[in-house]
Design an enzyme around this catalytic site. Sequence first.
Site, PDB file in Angstrom:
ATOM      1  N   GLY A 271      80.331  -3.049 -24.008  1.00 18.37           N
ATOM      2  CA  GLY A 271      80.253  -1.927 -23.063  1.00 18.37           C
ATOM      3  C   GLY A 271      79.458  -0.772 -23.653  1.00 18.37           C
TER       4      GLY A 271
ATOM      5  N   VAL B  63      69.467   5.470 -36.736  1.00 15.24           N
ATOM      6  CA  VAL B  63      69.147   4.280 -37.547  1.00 15.24           C
ATOM      7  C   VAL B  63      67.632   4.188 -37.742  1.00 15.24           C
ATOM      8  CG1 VAL B  63      69.156   1.739 -37.524  1.00 15.24           C
ATOM      9  CG2 VAL B  63      71.241   2.999 -36.902  1.00 15.24           C
TER      10      VAL B  63
ATOM     11  N   ARG C 186      65.321   6.507 -37.540  1.00 16.28           N
ATOM     12  CA  ARG C 186      64.729   7.572 -38.364  1.00 16.28           C
ATOM     13  C   ARG C 186      65.188   7.509 -39.818  1.00 16.28           C
ATOM     14  NH1 ARG C 186      63.895  12.470 -33.996  1.00 16.28           N
ATOM     15  NH2 ARG C 186      62.246  11.336 -32.899  1.00 16.28           N
TER      16      ARG C 186
ATOM     17  N   ARG D 164      76.922  -9.018 -22.951  1.00 18.14           N
ATOM     18  CA  ARG D 164      77.979  -9.792 -23.608  1.00 18.14           C
ATOM     19  C   ARG D 164      77.473 -11.230 -23.625  1.00 18.14           C
ATOM     20  NH1 ARG D 164      81.896  -6.050 -20.569  1.00 18.14           N
ATOM     21  NH2 ARG D 164      82.655  -4.746 -22.246  1.00 18.14           N
TER      22      ARG D 164
ATOM     23  N   ASP E 168      84.963  -4.057 -30.848  1.00 10.07           N
ATOM     24  CA  ASP E 168      85.447  -5.138 -31.725  1.00 10.07           C
ATOM     25  C   ASP E 168      84.789  -6.495 -31.447  1.00 10.07           C
ATOM     26  OD1 ASP E 168      86.809  -5.409 -29.382  1.00 10.07           O
ATOM     27  OD2 ASP E 168      88.821  -5.397 -30.262  1.00 10.07           O
ATOM     28  N   GLY E 169      84.379  -6.738 -30.199  1.00  8.64           N
ATOM     29  CA  GLY E 169      83.670  -7.988 -29.891  1.00  8.64           C
ATOM     30  C   GLY E 169      82.344  -8.031 -30.643  1.00  8.64           C
TER      31      GLY E 169
ATOM     32  N   THR F 155      82.348   2.814 -28.355  1.00  4.92           N
ATOM     33  CA  THR F 155      83.126   2.479 -27.157  1.00  4.92           C
ATOM     34  C   THR F 155      83.862   3.740 -26.725  1.00  4.92           C
ATOM     35  OG1 THR F 155      85.146   1.393 -26.349  1.00  4.92           O
ATOM     36  CG2 THR F 155      84.892   1.475 -28.709  1.00  4.92           C
TER      37      THR F 155
ATOM     38  N   ASP G 298      86.702   3.822 -25.478  1.00  7.59           N
ATOM     39  CA  ASP G 298      88.160   3.622 -25.535  1.00  7.59           C
ATOM     40  C   ASP G 298      88.819   4.155 -26.808  1.00  7.59           C
ATOM     41  OD1 ASP G 298      88.016   2.451 -23.097  1.00  7.59           O
ATOM     42  OD2 ASP G 298      88.224   0.394 -23.814  1.00  7.59           O
TER      43      ASP G 298
ATOM     44  N   ASP H 165      89.422   2.672 -29.533  1.00  5.18           N
ATOM     45  CA  ASP H 165      90.453   1.734 -29.981  1.00  5.18           C
ATOM     46  C   ASP H 165      90.017   0.920 -31.194  1.00  5.18           C
ATOM     47  OD1 ASP H 165      88.516   0.340 -28.634  1.00  5.18           O
ATOM     48  OD2 ASP H 165      89.884  -0.875 -27.444  1.00  5.18           O
TER      49      ASP H 165
ATOM     50  N   ARG I  63      91.996  18.489  -8.931  1.00  6.22           N
ATOM     51  CA  ARG I  63      93.087  19.477  -8.861  1.00  6.22           C
ATOM     52  C   ARG I  63      92.870  20.467  -7.712  1.00  6.22           C
ATOM     53  NH1 ARG I  63      97.059  21.204 -11.948  1.00  6.22           N
ATOM     54  NH2 ARG I  63      96.549  19.861 -13.698  1.00  6.22           N
TER      55      ARG I  63
ATOM     56  N   ARG J 276      91.537  -0.376 -21.221  1.00  5.55           N
ATOM     57  CA  ARG J 276      92.198  -1.637 -20.882  1.00  5.55           C
ATOM     58  C   ARG J 276      93.417  -1.870 -21.769  1.00  5.55           C
ATOM     59  NH1 ARG J 276      87.707  -5.809 -20.037  1.00  5.55           N
ATOM     60  NH2 ARG J 276      87.169  -4.880 -22.021  1.00  5.55           N
TER      61      ARG J 276
ATOM     62  N   GLY K 162      96.018  18.948 -17.815  1.00  9.65           N
ATOM     63  CA  GLY K 162      97.306  19.430 -17.317  1.00  9.65           C
ATOM     64  C   GLY K 162      98.041  18.448 -16.427  1.00  9.65           C
TER      65      GLY K 162
ATOM     66  N   LYS L 265     106.872  23.011  -8.080  1.00  7.94           N
ATOM     67  CA  LYS L 265     105.456  22.607  -8.097  1.00  7.94           C
ATOM     68  C   LYS L 265     105.098  21.988  -6.741  1.00  7.94           C
ATOM     69  CE  LYS L 265     105.277  21.776 -13.026  1.00  7.94           C
ATOM     70  NZ  LYS L 265     105.006  20.856 -14.115  1.00  7.94           N
TER      71      LYS L 265
ATOM     72  N   SER M 217     101.929  20.627  -6.120  1.00  8.40           N
ATOM     73  CA  SER M 217     100.966  19.527  -6.286  1.00  8.40           C
ATOM     74  C   SER M 217     101.052  19.033  -7.727  1.00  8.40           C
ATOM     75  CB  SER M 217      99.551  20.017  -6.004  1.00  8.40           C
ATOM     76  OG  SER M 217      99.160  20.948  -6.995  1.00  8.40           O
TER      77      SER M 217
ATOM     78  N   GLN N  45      82.907   7.108 -16.224  1.00  5.26           N
ATOM     79  CA  GLN N  45      83.393   7.585 -17.531  1.00  5.26           C
ATOM     80  C   GLN N  45      82.519   7.099 -18.684  1.00  5.26           C
ATOM     81  OE1 GLN N  45      88.024   7.102 -17.512  1.00  5.26           O
ATOM     82  NE2 GLN N  45      87.146   5.833 -15.910  1.00  5.26           N
TER      83      GLN N  45
HETATM   84  O1  F6P Z   1      84.087   0.253 -22.723  1.00 11.29           O
HETATM   85  C1  F6P Z   1      85.403  -0.197 -22.659  1.00 11.29           C
HETATM   86  C2  F6P Z   1      85.833  -0.305 -21.248  1.00 11.29           C
HETATM   87  O2  F6P Z   1      85.471   0.903 -20.711  1.00 11.29           O
HETATM   88  C3  F6P Z   1      87.282  -0.590 -20.894  1.00 11.29           C
HETATM   89  O3  F6P Z   1      88.129   0.508 -20.879  1.00 11.29           O
HETATM   90  C4  F6P Z   1      87.154  -1.245 -19.546  1.00 11.29           C
HETATM   91  O4  F6P Z   1      88.252  -2.009 -19.226  1.00 11.29           O
HETATM   92  C5  F6P Z   1      85.943  -2.055 -19.741  1.00 11.29           C
HETATM   93  O5  F6P Z   1      85.109  -1.332 -20.635  1.00 11.29           O
HETATM   94  C6  F6P Z   1      85.189  -2.443 -18.534  1.00 11.29           C
HETATM   95  O6  F6P Z   1      83.961  -2.956 -18.921  1.00 11.29           O
HETATM   96  P1  F6P Z   1      82.984  -3.843 -18.054  1.00 11.29           P
HETATM   97  O7  F6P Z   1      82.930  -3.223 -16.718  1.00 11.29           O
HETATM   98  O8  F6P Z   1      81.694  -3.750 -18.774  1.00 11.29           O
HETATM   99  O9  F6P Z   1      83.552  -5.200 -18.047  1.00 11.29           O
END
Ligand code: F6P
Length: 328
Positions: free
Chosen positions: A15, A27, A29, A76, A107-108, A130, A132, A134, A159, A176, A190, A218, A220, A260
């Site tokens: 991703g 890299v 430069r 991929r 990680d892949g 990435t 994420d 993670d 909001r 994920r 918030g 509250k 909303s 995102q």
């Molecule tokens: O980049 C990681 C991520 O954003 C995950 O949070 C999400 O599940 C996944 O990629 C979706 O990726 P794709 O649409 O490329 O399969």
Amino acid sequence: MPKKIKKVGVLTSGGDSPGMNAAIRSVVRTCAYHNIECIGIYRGYQGMIEGDFKEMGPRSVNNIVNKGGTILKSARSLEFKTPEGRKQAHENLIKAGIDALVVIGGDGTFTGGLLFNNEFGFPVMGIPGTIDNDIFGTSHTLGYDTALNTVVDVIDKIRDTASSHNRLFFVEVMGRDAGHIALNAGIGAGAEEILIPEEDLGLERLLESLQKSKASGKSSSIVVIAEGDKIGKNVFELKDYVEANLPEYDVRVSVLGHMQRGGSPSCFDRVLASRLGVKAVESLLEGKSNYMVGLQNDKVALTPLEQAIKGKTEIDKELLRVSDIMST
Ligand code: F6P
């Protein structure tokens, strides 16, 4: 004595994430700075198999530090999972005179790089990219900070509608297997509640919390939900469930999705990418291989690729408590 490195290949895989271009630039430069050649490999490992290479001089990466996505494209590759695919990729690298690789991804990507090194003894260095966050061995992956800012910006907008219409919004964010985006952007924006894969809040607690917030005056609320949360329902089922149990709530769902992953990288991601690119190339030149360059206590540090792949990142439990207190 490891072979002297004269030509480095760089690729992005998996991703995409904001900051990948800034890392490619770094890299390229850093190679130029040390008078070694740099080759861009298109479409990740698939481009390695197909020999989709292009020489990259320092001017080839002008004006990309601010750009989202990756100019080298990403893929991929299923073929790279086969021994034949990897053999072909190795032959292409040798033919092109490439003698080390910088792989940018998650990680892949690192798993592919490590396998390649194990089979052919080819020097590999990883840069974590990435949104994420993670990956073990770095406090920040490339693109995470930008994604947080994007999410907070969008929730601020949501909001406005939530408060104008006295509504409850469920906002699904990416992650994920990891709740870093949800937890941090949720606090920053918030959110009333934050649902993440690492913690099972339970449906009852969610209902209680929403009741409590209504009772406290509250009108909303925003609930942030990581796509991989453990509550056992998808975000639309959750909306139906809450509306069935708390009819006083008018619920809307916003799934933020791939927006995102896009956009211009934040200053933090650009600086991080620049630092990691320098360290990746210079570590290869020092004869190191099979490491990921990452950020630890604000310093650039190396983690063995194997650990980066196998290690689990922990969420900060204190942030859950902070979120709870903030929703009082
Ligand atoms: O980049 C990681 C991520 O954003 C995950 O949070 C999400 O599940 C996944 O990629 C979706 O990726 P794709 O649409 O490329 O399969």
